[in-house]
Write a protein that holds these residues in place. Structure first.
Motif, short mmCIF file in Angstrom:
data_model
loop_
_atom_site.label_atom_id
_atom_site.label_comp_id
_atom_site.label_asym_id
_atom_site.label_seq_id
_atom_site.Cartn_x
_atom_site.Cartn_y
_atom_site.Cartn_z
N LEU A 48 73.35 65.66 59.13
CA LEU A 48 74.06 64.18 58.47
C LEU A 48 75.18 63.96 59.53
CD1 LEU A 48 75.12 67.25 55.46
CD2 LEU A 48 73.79 65.03 55.41
N MET A 49 75.68 62.78 59.14
CA MET A 49 76.66 62.10 58.97
C MET A 49 77.30 61.25 58.38
SD MET A 49 75.33 60.24 62.52
CE MET A 49 74.60 61.42 63.52
N ILE A 50 78.93 60.85 58.27
CA ILE A 50 79.81 60.16 57.50
C ILE A 50 79.48 58.40 58.09
CG2 ILE A 50 82.07 60.27 57.13
CD1 ILE A 50 82.24 63.08 58.48
N ASP A 51 78.65 58.20 56.66
CA ASP A 51 78.95 56.46 56.73
C ASP A 51 80.38 56.23 56.25
OD1 ASP A 51 76.32 56.53 57.21
OD2 ASP A 51 75.81 55.97 55.27
N SER A 52 80.77 56.58 55.23
CA SER A 52 82.18 56.06 54.97
C SER A 52 83.61 56.83 54.69
CB SER A 52 82.03 54.23 54.06
OG SER A 52 81.79 55.26 52.56
N TYR A 53 84.54 57.01 53.69
CA TYR A 53 85.55 57.72 54.04
C TYR A 53 86.37 56.60 52.14
CZ TYR A 53 87.86 55.14 57.15
OH TYR A 53 88.76 54.48 58.18
N ALA A 54 87.48 57.08 51.90
CA ALA A 54 88.15 56.55 51.23
C ALA A 54 89.14 57.92 50.52
CB ALA A 54 87.17 56.20 49.30
N THR A 55 89.89 57.09 49.97
CA THR A 55 91.31 57.78 49.17
C THR A 55 90.46 59.03 48.86
OG1 THR A 55 91.38 56.97 46.93
CG2 THR A 55 92.88 56.45 49.66
N TYR A 56 89.31 59.15 47.55
CA TYR A 56 89.14 59.96 46.89
C TYR A 56 87.95 61.47 47.20
CZ TYR A 56 85.30 56.73 46.85
OH TYR A 56 84.02 55.61 46.59
N GLY A 57 87.59 60.95 48.67
CA GLY A 57 86.07 61.47 49.27
C GLY A 57 86.02 60.96 50.62
N ARG A 59 81.63 59.30 51.78
CA ARG A 59 79.57 59.21 51.51
C ARG A 59 79.17 59.35 53.24
NH1 ARG A 59 77.09 56.21 47.49
NH2 ARG A 59 78.96 55.78 47.07
N LEU A 60 77.39 60.70 52.98
CA LEU A 60 77.31 60.71 54.27
C LEU A 60 75.80 59.96 54.28
CD1 LEU A 60 77.13 64.34 53.16
CD2 LEU A 60 78.73 63.35 54.11
N ASN A 61 75.60 59.78 55.37
CA ASN A 61 74.68 59.04 55.56
C ASN A 61 73.28 58.73 54.06
OD1 ASN A 61 73.75 61.72 57.29
ND2 ASN A 61 72.51 60.55 58.34
N ASN A 62 73.19 60.54 53.49
CA ASN A 62 71.97 60.97 52.94
C ASN A 62 72.13 60.17 51.38
OD1 ASN A 62 73.72 62.71 51.55
ND2 ASN A 62 72.53 64.32 53.07
N GLY A 63 73.18 59.70 51.62
CA GLY A 63 73.78 59.27 49.82
C GLY A 63 74.59 60.34 49.36
N ILE A 64 74.53 60.72 49.37
CA ILE A 64 75.64 61.74 48.82
C ILE A 64 77.12 61.25 49.01
CG2 ILE A 64 76.63 64.22 47.90
CD1 ILE A 64 73.36 64.60 48.93
N THR A 65 77.78 61.84 47.91
CA THR A 65 79.29 61.30 47.84
C THR A 65 80.05 62.66 47.60
OG1 THR A 65 79.02 58.62 47.35
CG2 THR A 65 81.18 60.19 46.76
N VAL A 66 80.82 63.21 48.36
CA VAL A 66 81.42 64.19 48.29
C VAL A 66 83.30 63.88 48.07
CG1 VAL A 66 81.96 66.76 49.24
CG2 VAL A 66 79.76 64.75 49.75
#
Length: 187
Positions: A48-57, A59-66
């Motif tokens: 798992l790796m972090i593709d992007s971040y935002a003020t709400y959480g 997005r991981l490299n597998n497409g899931i947003t946490v």
């Protein structure tokens, strides 16, 4: 005498264009170990790796947003029940101490760079007997990705940032992404 030698060399070079063309078209380095570039976020084998971040959480490299704060490991992600960096205590870090195999480094990404907050988080990590690197969330994400891609025993405790600065490059990438998304044919 020196000028005669230079004249002779220049005449040889003019008569022999093959010599010059070989030099011009030869690659800078033709052996093993050429420099290569890998985009590590696109390689699923690295975990798992972090593709992007935002003020709400995140997005991981597998497409899931946490949504919200996360505890991320090489192949697992958990919601971390901490609201702000002021809520990080020895108890909230206990999870990272219980892991088997033991982690070498915990990367804590904070939404604040306030010195007193960073100091209190560092004290809590020392009480929990953890090796930590405390960074702003923006830098903690890339540090986690890099160490995780090298198969290090690393974990991340990340809080979403309070503010995200958007630049022109980010806006252009977003625009191109959505243009390509809308051009896809639906079957």
């Amino acid at each position: 005498m020196l000028s005669n030698k230079l004249r002779q060399i220049s005449q040889v070079c003019k008569r022999s264009p093959v010599f010059l063309s070989n030099v011009r078209h030869k690659a800078a380095y033709e052996g093993e170990g050429k420099t290569t570039v890998r985009v590590i976020n696109q390689e699923q084998d690295l975990g798992l790796m972090i593709d992007s971040y935002a003020t709400y959480g995140f997005r991981l490299n597998n497409g899931i947003t946490v949504l919200g704060p996360i505890a991320i490991f090489s192949r697992t992600i958990l919601s971390w029940q901490v609201r702000t960096s002021k809520d990080i205590t020895e108890d909230s870090l206990r999870l990272f101490r219980l892991l088997e195999p033991k982690i070498d480094l915990l990367i804590i990404g904070l939404e604040s760079t306030d010195r007193s907050t960073v100091d209190s988080v560092f004290r809590a990590a020392r009480l929990a007997k953890l090796n930590v690197e405390i960074l702003p969330t923006e830098h903690a994400c890339s540090t986690f990705n890099f160490l995780n891609s090298e198969a290090r025993s690393v974990a991340g405790a990340l809080l979403p940032p309070m503010h995200v600065e958007v630049n022109e490059d980010d806006m252009l990438r977003s625009k191109l992404h959505y243009e390509n998304l809308y051009k896809k044919d639906l079957y």
